[in-house]
Scaffold this active site. Structure first.
Site, mmCIF file in Angstrom:
data_model
loop_
_atom_site.group_PDB
_atom_site.id
_atom_site.type_symbol
_atom_site.label_atom_id
_atom_site.label_comp_id
_atom_site.label_asym_id
_atom_site.label_seq_id
_atom_site.Cartn_x
_atom_site.Cartn_y
_atom_site.Cartn_z
ATOM 1 N N ASP A 130 0.871 -1.170 0.000
ATOM 2 C CA ASP A 130 0.000 0.000 0.000
ATOM 3 C C ASP A 130 0.914 1.228 0.000
ATOM 4 O OD1 ASP A 130 -1.699 2.101 0.534
ATOM 5 O OD2 ASP A 130 -2.825 1.058 2.115
ATOM 6 N N HIS A 131 0.950 1.919 -1.135
ATOM 7 C CA HIS A 131 1.908 3.011 -1.297
ATOM 8 C C HIS A 131 1.583 4.214 -0.406
ATOM 9 C CE1 HIS A 131 5.314 4.842 -2.942
ATOM 10 N NE2 HIS A 131 4.838 5.320 -4.087
ATOM 11 N N ARG A 132 0.397 4.219 0.190
ATOM 12 C CA ARG A 132 0.081 5.292 1.144
ATOM 13 C C ARG A 132 0.946 5.159 2.396
ATOM 14 N NH1 ARG A 132 -6.163 4.323 2.136
ATOM 15 N NH2 ARG A 132 -5.269 2.226 2.385
#
Length: 442
Positions: free
Chosen positions: A414-416
C-alpha cells in the site's frame, strides 16, 4: 421455562446459516457451554455452544437446511413442556413485531383507507419480513400469494416462495434462464418448472446467433464477500509492486536436511513464514496498517497464508510468529491449512493478520500479482520454481551461464504507507534469507 434457540449471526456479513450437524438429540440434557450444533457459514463450519440449560425438547431444523439468521432451530426446556406451542408463540411474537415495523415504514403519502386495509390482509398470511418487503416493492397484493404453500419456518411464506418454486429455481440455474423475464402460470403468477422449461426451449430455438449460456449462479455468499473485500483493497489502497528472482538451490537442500532430523514435516511455506517474520522484524514499517487517520505498527507478527478451500479463498493466520520456532509454525500451519480446506476454521483463526503470503508455486505459475489482504499493508506472492539460465560469478570472479532453480517473489504494498525504498529493501532481504536459509533460524 423453555427457551427457543435461533440461528446465530456469527459474522458481520452473515445473513443466513446452514445446520451442518447436531451434537445433541431430542431428549438429551443440555448444559450451558456444551457443543450444541455446527453451523455452516459463508467461510467455515463453526460449533455453537449452548447458551441455556435443560432438555432438548425439539429440533426444528434438520442438517442441510439453510435459513436466515434468528430463525428458530430448537427448543430447550423441562421435560413435559409443549415445544410446539412454545415455537408457535415465538413465531407469533416475531410476526407481530415485523408487522409493526412494516406498518411504521409505510409511506406517509398512502391513503388512510389503504393503511387500514393492509394489516388486516397481511395478518391472515404468515409472511417473513423480506417477503413483505418484496410484495410492497413489487406491488403484490396479499390475495395474490394467499394460495402459495410456504417453505419457511412452520409454513411461512418467504421471498423466494413468492418469486419462483424450488424446482423452477434449480432448472433456471442449470439452463441459464433469467427468471425476471419469465411469466409465471402458477398461483399468484408464481414461476413453475414448466414455465422455465418453456423459456429455455424458446431460447434454444431462437437462432445460432443467440449468445449461449452454460450456467448462471448468483453472485453471493463467500464469492461476493471475497470480491467486495478485494475490490475495496484494490481501489482504496494504491498498490505498488516489487519483484525479484530467488535461487532456491540452497533452500531445497536446507529443507531436505531439516526434514531428515525433524519430527514435524517442514514445508516450503513454513520457511517462507519464518523468513517473512525475520524480515518484518528488520523492517517493521511493512508490518503496519491504516486505522482511520493513524498508521499502526505492530509488535505482533501475524502471518496469513492464502488457502483455496471448499468455500472459497481463506487466509488462516499463524499468530505471534516472532515467539515461535520453525517446528511450532509447521505444526500450527499444517493444522490451520487442513481445517481451512474443510471450511472448519473459527473466525479468530482467519482474522487479525498483519502480513500475508500467497503461494501458487505448487500450481506451476511462473509469476503473478497478489492483491493486498486489507487492512494489511503488504502481501508477498510466491511463484513456482523453474530451471532457468542465469549469469553467475564463479570462484575465479568470472561470469558464466548456469542452469539454476529460480523462483519469482513479488511484494505488493500500500503506497500510502510504504515507500519504494523500504519495499525494495524488504524484498532484497527476503531474497538474501531464502538463498542463505540457515540465516532464517539465526
Amino acid at each position: 421455562m423453555a427457551k427457543v434457540v435461533v440461528m446465530p449471526k456469527l459474522g458481520y456479513t452473515q445473513d443466513e446459516g446452514t445446520i451442518a450437524e447436531w451434537h445433541k438429540q431430542v431428549g438429551d440434557p443440555v448444559a450451558i457451554g456444551d457443543p450444541f450444533f455446527d453451523v455452516h457459514t459463508d467461510k467455515s463450519v463453526i460449533t455453537v455452544e449452548a447458551s441455556c440449560a435443560g432438555t432438548l425438547l425439539k429440533i426444528a431444523l434438520e442438517p442441510g437446511n439453510t435459513v436466515p439468521v434468528l430463525t428458530p432451530v430448537a427448543v430447550v426446556g423441562e421435560p413435559g413442556e409443549d415445544a410446539d406451542a412454545i415455537l408457535a408463540s415465538h413465531v407469533t411474537a416475531v410476526v407481530a413485531d415485523a408487522q409493526v415495523e412494516a406498518d411504521f415504514d409505510d409511506d406517509e403519502d398512502d391513503e388512510p383507507a389503504e393503511k387500514a386495509a393492509a394489516p388486516a390482509e397481511m395478518g391472515e398470511l404468515k409472511l417473513t419480513p423480506r417477503a413483505k418487503k418484496y410484495m410492497k416493492d413489487n406491488g403484490i397484493a396479499a390475495a395474490d400469494v394467499s394460495s402459495i404453500q410456504g417453505t419457511g419456518f412452520q409454513g411461512g411464506i418467504t421471498e423466494r416462495d413468492i418469486k419462483a418454486s424450488p424446482l423452477a429455481r434449480k432448472l433456471a440455474e442449470k439452463t441459464g434462464v433469467d427468471l425476471s423475464a419469465v411469466q409465471g402460470t402458477g398461483a399468484g403468477e408464481k414461476i413453475m418448472k414448466k414455465d422455465v422449461e418453456r423459456a429455455a426451449a424458446a431460447a434454444a430455438s431462437s437462432g445460432s446467433d443467440e449468445l449461449q449460456i452454460a450456467s448462471v449462479v448468483p453472485y453471493k455468499g463467500v464469492r461476493k464477500i471475497i470480491g467486495d473485500k478485494l475490490a475495496h483493497s484494490k481501489f482504496t489502497a494504491p498498490h505498488l509492486y516489487f519483484t525479484d528472482a530467488v535461487d532456491t538451490t540452497n533452500l531445497t537442500a536446507f529443507r531436505k536436511q531439516l526434514n531428515e532430523n525433524s519430527e514435524v514435516r517442514i514445508a516450503v511455506s513454513d520457511l517462507l513464514i519464518m523468513a517473512a517474520c525475520k524480515a518484518l522484524k528488520k523492517f517493521p514499517g511493512i508490518n503496519v496498517t491504516l486505522k482511520e487517520d493513524q498508521i499502526v505498527t505492530y509488535k505482533s507478527i501475524n502471518i496469513g497464508t492464502a488457502v483455496a478451500g471448499d468455500n472459497g479463498l481463506v487466509v488462516p493466520v499463524v499468530k505471534n510468529v516472532q515467539n515461535k520456532s520453525l517446528t511450532d509454525v509447521a505444526a500450527e500451519s499444517k493444522d490451520l491449512v487442513a481445517r481451512a480446506k474443510e471450511g472448519r476454521l473459527k473466525p479468530e483463526e482467519y482474522s487479525n493478520g498483519t502480513f500475508s503470503i500467497s503461494n501458487l508455486g505448487m500450481f506451476g505459475i511462473g509469476n503473478f500479482t497478489a492483491i493486498i489482504n486489507a487492512p494489511e499493508a503488504a502481501i508477498l506472492s510466491v511463484s513456482s520454481v523453474r530451471k532457468t539460465p542465469v549469469v553467475i560469478t564463479d570462484e575465479n570472479g568470472e561470469d558464466t551461464i548456469a542452469i539454476r532453480p529460480m523462483m519469482n517473489i513479488q511484494l505488493s504494498v500500500d503506497h500510502r504507507l510504504i515507500d519504494g525504498l523500504l519495499a525494495s529493501q524488504f524484498v532484497e532481504y527476503m531474497k538474501q534469507l531464502l538463498e542463505n536459509p540457515v540465516q532464517i533460524l539465526m
